[in-house]
Design a protein around this motif. Structure first.
Motif, PDB file in Angstrom:
ATOM      1  N   ARG B  21       0.874  -1.180   0.000  1.00 23.12           N
ATOM      2  CA  ARG B  21       0.000   0.000   0.000  1.00 23.12           C
ATOM      3  C   ARG B  21       0.913   1.231   0.000  1.00 23.12           C
ATOM      4  NH1 ARG B  21      -5.000  -2.302   1.202  1.00 23.12           N
ATOM      5  NH2 ARG B  21      -4.818  -4.149   2.506  1.00 23.12           N
ATOM      6  N   ALA B  69       0.539  -6.211   8.351  1.00 23.38           N
ATOM      7  CA  ALA B  69      -0.743  -6.398   7.656  1.00 23.38           C
ATOM      8  C   ALA B  69      -1.239  -5.098   7.030  1.00 23.38           C
ATOM      9  CB  ALA B  69      -1.794  -6.952   8.611  1.00 23.38           C
ATOM     10  N   GLY B  70      -0.892  -3.991   7.639  1.00 18.97           N
ATOM     11  CA  GLY B  70      -1.360  -2.711   7.132  1.00 18.97           C
ATOM     12  C   GLY B  70      -0.619  -2.212   5.908  1.00 18.97           C
ATOM     13  N   ASP B  75      -5.663  -8.932   0.985  1.00 19.76           N
ATOM     14  CA  ASP B  75      -6.636  -8.997   2.069  1.00 19.76           C
ATOM     15  C   ASP B  75      -5.828  -9.123   3.347  1.00 19.76           C
ATOM     16  OD1 ASP B  75      -8.629  -8.937   0.194  1.00 19.76           O
ATOM     17  OD2 ASP B  75      -9.025 -11.087   0.242  1.00 19.76           O
ATOM     18  N   SER B  76      -6.042  -8.193   4.263  1.00 20.87           N
ATOM     19  CA  SER B  76      -5.145  -8.147   5.411  1.00 20.87           C
ATOM     20  C   SER B  76      -5.908  -7.753   6.660  1.00 20.87           C
ATOM     21  CB  SER B  76      -4.000  -7.171   5.140  1.00 20.87           C
ATOM     22  OG  SER B  76      -4.510  -5.908   4.780  1.00 20.87           O
ATOM     23  N   HIS B  78      -5.588  -6.812  10.737  1.00 21.70           N
ATOM     24  CA  HIS B  78      -4.815  -6.361  11.890  1.00 21.70           C
ATOM     25  C   HIS B  78      -5.717  -6.619  13.086  1.00 21.70           C
ATOM     26  CE1 HIS B  78      -2.884  -2.661  14.018  1.00 21.70           C
ATOM     27  NE2 HIS B  78      -2.085  -3.689  14.144  1.00 21.70           N
TER      28      HIS B  78
ATOM     29  N   ARG C 232      -8.712  -7.077  -1.922  1.00 25.24           N
ATOM     30  CA  ARG C 232      -7.452  -6.719  -1.254  1.00 25.24           C
ATOM     31  C   ARG C 232      -7.668  -5.606  -0.228  1.00 25.24           C
ATOM     32  NH1 ARG C 232      -2.491  -8.050  -5.355  1.00 25.24           N
ATOM     33  NH2 ARG C 232      -3.446  -9.867  -6.282  1.00 25.24           N
ATOM     34  N   HIS C 234      -8.322  -4.021   3.767  1.00 30.13           N
ATOM     35  CA  HIS C 234      -7.638  -4.070   5.061  1.00 30.13           C
ATOM     36  C   HIS C 234      -8.648  -3.801   6.157  1.00 30.13           C
ATOM     37  CE1 HIS C 234      -4.472  -3.902   7.966  1.00 30.13           C
ATOM     38  NE2 HIS C 234      -4.762  -2.668   8.316  1.00 30.13           N
ATOM     39  N   THR C 236      -8.855  -3.380  10.520  1.00 30.10           N
ATOM     40  CA  THR C 236      -8.032  -3.212  11.713  1.00 30.10           C
ATOM     41  C   THR C 236      -8.903  -2.802  12.888  1.00 30.10           C
ATOM     42  OG1 THR C 236      -6.234  -1.933  12.712  1.00 30.10           O
ATOM     43  CG2 THR C 236      -7.509  -0.805  11.029  1.00 30.10           C
ATOM     44  N   TYR C 245      -7.873   2.177   6.661  1.00 31.66           N
ATOM     45  CA  TYR C 245      -6.493   2.464   7.067  1.00 31.66           C
ATOM     46  C   TYR C 245      -6.481   3.073   8.462  1.00 31.66           C
ATOM     47  CZ  TYR C 245      -4.884   2.049   2.163  1.00 31.66           C
ATOM     48  OH  TYR C 245      -4.581   1.612   0.897  1.00 31.66           O
TER      49      TYR C 245
END
Ligand SMILES: Cc1ncc(C[n+]2csc(CCOP(=O)(O)OP(=O)(O)O)c2C)c(N)n1
Ligand code: SF4
Ligand code: SF4
Ligand code: SF4
Lengths: 82, 294, 385
Positions: B21, B69-70, B75-76, B78, C232, C234, C236, C245
């Motif tokens: 990213r 992961a960030g 695909d991630s 945290h 893809r 994220h 958190t 993010y």
């Protein structure tokens, strides 16, 4: 043998020195100049010795440097390879 | 001399960039921190592995290492401190087509998460664990943890630590991991190779990556900076593939045994589950769909 | 959407609340459960473990409740409907992942078959002492949905509803049973699959380029994706922006936390499920929930036999608390009587919502058994004076 080049993204560099230390042919040296974050990036001191092996690229923790080769006028290694 | 600009069709790009990213760079890691180097190897391993990266999931816990992961453009997830492994377990079991990689720190995986990782290894859940071992808790300012070598100075061991440390490969070996290796951030080629191997190997795989934390571990222990640590890794590492894991314990600045210690085959969790249920239930057994989303 | 018939055990059954809860989960489409044994909840996952290999899915007994409560979140992001089941001590261990599920807007169901606490307390005996923990148990500021069944039939019906609400609002839903309801065996009617409404996951139709995982729709709930489909994305537990993010500043915190609360709060009206009877001209209204509502019914009958005008409000939704309903009733009754198997939890909410418009009387009980109807009756009599 294909000729090698190294590209340095000066602004991303944090000056750790890994690339300079572990370049097998000592192409690089730390520069005395600063980038805008206040780090000393590497610069190329022996371009003719670069094989484009990209070992510097593998060591760099900041994705700030990478090696590549020129083969028949095309860049190989680097993100355009495939 | 030929001007490259005249010849190159398009200027080259750092090969790892499409997988990061980049809008989040520069990352938070300190100058000379090894986490970035390990991530660099990981991305190169992914490229070389030829895996379908749309099916890759990267799961991290909390810590400097947990920030991986960030930064990856996959695909991630945290998650919470210590619990990346059970999250990854749920992810994998509900959709076995995913390639699930846990990327986290030594404290996260082996202190607060210690119970989870031994059980995941025992079950042989098909997840790949990459543990960045910087010998302490970095994110919280440099406290000692279960991997801190005795006599190290940390903020919670101001007079030097005295607790014995875990030997991580030995622990993972005993718990049942089918692949156990240790490399350092100096061993970029070997580390990349090992990462490719675990991406292709079924079952619970584990790589310990020794990594400098110049800001907290090295500085407090007067061991120089990140580069000094890399030179130490270079000088003091001995490659011993297949070494008995009981013999690879670490101490402060001593010899480092690196290599692939364990590479064996055991049926993985879902395989065992299916076989048992099919044997017992016969016609009544209904195989779980390829993804529980169906 | 209609229920997947593979998970629906259509018919008239004689089963206990724990088993009915499991059947509700299967009917709602749960194909993944993770658990850790604890009385009096274990029967739910025991049944799941027995049933799921004949339906197609996964049960895993994890190493503890921390693991169980996050394994289900992993399964949800892989695309499954998932739940976990526990009681007091395990519920405490799950709290961190309630927070993670709230923050990452992960739909899931957490069943708590309540027993007496604190600590190991009364492992085999009932209580309703975790009602505030269900609301406030994880750190930080958030809203939650919690439902409370009072019969095995409702253990089935409301478990289906719990899953549906979890999907609709993208939130963990607490299913707050108690030992008596869990172990009580009664008739349970499971309808045919085509009569069971199942709320589908709110998957986006946007392309990976357009999609932002935390961009809210009109109802403040964002659309979802699942792992492995090319987005893809994220997620958190850190305060984040619409892209998911991490963004650590007061403005991002304000925007995110307010939205997370508001998406539940603004739906409080449509989420307020209750059973109401005889409140029109009531001098006293008994407010109860779960097993206590069944004892309260007896007390209400006894009071009516004595000529007291008593109304009944049985809460099915505990959280978000039905403030509006209590406020409305407070305007037309003299007093609320609130029996519960704790020393005063939901009574505080009733008192707060009534805001002085009606008096409020607790009927506390430390748990271990249910109230005697006479205990409740005597407070009704006192309140009616
Ligand atoms: C439940 C919980 N306890 C404590 C913390 C605080 N915390 C955050 S990161 C961390 C340690 C991380 O150490 P490690 O996993 O070794 O990662 P590193 O930062 O060294 O890469 C701790 C204790 C937390 N986030 N959650
Ligand atoms: S590409 Fe290889 S030879 Fe060229 S600078 Fe980098 S490490 Fe040195
Ligand atoms: S390795 Fe990277 S960050 Fe370190 S000095 Fe070289 S270019 Fe800069
Ligand atoms: S504190 Fe240590 S581990 Fe964390 S980013 Fe800095 S050097 Fe790396």
């Amino acid at each position: 043998m294909a000729r090698g080049f190294v590209t340095i993204l000066i602004e991303r560099c944090k000056g750790c020195g890994f690339c300079v230390e572990f370049c097998p042919t000592k192409v690089l040296a730390m520069s005395s100049a600063f980038n805008s974050k206040g780090y000393h990036p590497p610069h190329v001191v022996a371009p003719e010795k670069c094989s484009g092996c990209d070992l510097c690229g593998m060591f760099c923790p900041d994705f700030a440097i990478f090696g590549w080769k020129l083969r028949n006028g095309k860049a190989v290694g680097g993100g355009r390879e495939s | 001399m030929i001007e490259t600009e005249d010849l190159v069709e398009a200027p080259p790009q750092n090969p790892v960039e499409p997988y990061l990213r980049t809008d989040r760079l520069p990352h938070i890691w300190c100058p000379g921190c090894g986490i970035g180097t390990s991530l660099n190897c990981f991305v190169r391993a992914l490229i070389e592995s030829k895996e379908d990266l749309d099916r890759l999931a990267v799961v991290s816990g909390i810590g400097c290492s947990g920030r991986v992961a960030g930064y990856v453009a996959f695909d991630s997830f945290h998650t919470t401190h210590g619990r990346a492994v059970p999250f990854a377990t749920g992810l994998k079991l509900a959709n076995p087509a995913l390639k699930v990689v846990v990327y986290s720190g030594d404290g996260d995986l082996f202190a607060i998460g210690g119970n989870h990782i031994i059980h995941a290894a025992r079950r042989n859940v098909d997840i790949k664990v990459i543990c960045v071992n910087n010998f302490l808790y970095a994110m919280t300012g440099g406290q000692s943890g279960p991997t801190t070598p005795p006599s190290s100075i940390t903020t919670t061991s101001p007079y030097g630590g005295f607790e014995p440390a875990f030997n991580l490969p030995h622990l993972m070996d005993a718990a049942g991991a089918v692949y156990v290796a240790r490399w350092t951030t100096f061993h970029v080629r070997q580390l990349t190779r090992a990462m490719i191997e675990i991406l292709h190997k079924p079952g619970f795989c584990f790589i310990e990556v020794l990594s400098p934390c110049p800001t907290l571990y090295e500085r407090r222990n007067k061991l120089g900076d990140g580069l000094d640590t890399m030179k130490y890794y270079k000088e003091k590492s001995k490659i011993r593939h297949g070494a008995p894991t009981s013999e690879v314990a670490l101490d402060k600045r001593g010899e480092i045994i690196v290599g692939k210690f364990v590479d064996r085959n055991r049926p993985e969790y879902l395989e065992l589950m299916r076989a048992q249920h099919r044997a017992q239930l016969g016609d009544r057994f209904v195989e779980a769909p390829a993804c529980l989303c169906d | 959407m209609r229920a997947d018939p593979r998970g629906v055990l259509t018919g008239v059954h004689f089963m206990d609340g724990d088993h009915a809860c499991c059947e509700g989960a299967l009917a709602a489409g749960a194909r993944f459960a993770a658990g850790y044994p604890i009385t009096p909840s274990t029967e739910v996952v025991e049944r799941f473990a027995a049933r799921i290999p004949t339906i197609g899915g996964v049960f895993i007994q994890m190493e503890d409740e921390l693991a169980a409560s996050i394994a289900i979140l992993g399964a949800v992001w892989a695309g499954a409907k998932a739940f976990t089941v526990t009681s007091g001590p395990g519920f405490s261990l799950m709290m961190e992942h309630v927070g993670l599920a709230v923050m990452t807007e992960t739909p899931c169901v957490i069943v708590n078959v309540q027993r007496g606490g604190p600590s190991t307390g009364l492992p085999t005996l009932p209580a309703q002492g975790d009602m505030m923990q269900a609301r406030w148990g994880s750190h930080g500021d958030y809203e939650i949905i919690a439902l409370s069944p009072n019969s095995p039939q409702e253990c089935f019906d409301l478990t289906v509803r719990a899953f549906n609400l979890a999907e609709k609002y993208r939130t963990p839903v607490m299913f707050m049973m108690d030992e008596v309801v869990g172990h009580m065996t009664e008739k349970v009617v499971i309808p045919p699959a085509e009569e069971i409404e199942v709320y589908p996951r709110r998957y986006t139709r946007k392309s990976p380029g357009e999609y932002k995982p935390f961009e809210p729709c009109e109802d403040l709930v964002p659309e979802m994706v699942r792992a492995g489909t090319g987005y893809r994305f994220h997620i958190t537990g850190v305060t984040h922006d619409e892209r998911g993010y991490p963004l650590i500043n007061p403005e991002a915190q304000d925007k995110l936390v307010r939205r997370l609360k508001e998406k539940i709060r603004r739906a409080a009206g449509e989420l307020a499920f209750y059973e109401e009877e005889g409140t029109d001209a009531a001098d006293v209204i008994v407010v109860s929930y779960g097993i206590t509502s069944r004892v309260a019914q007896r007390a209400i009958d006894l009071a009516r036999a004595k000529g007291i005008r008593v109304g009944k409000l049985r809460l099915i939704t505990i959280w978000p608390f039905p403030d509006e309903k209590i406020r409305e009733l407070a305007r037309r009754t003299g007093a609320f009587v609130v029996p519960e198997l704790n020393l005063g939890q939901i009574v505080r909410e009733v008192e707060r919502a009534a805001a002085g418009a009606a008096r409020t009387y607790a009927v506390p009980h430390a748990g271990g058994t249910v109230h005697r109807p006479e205990q409740i009756l005597s407070v009704i009599e006192e309140a009616a004076r």
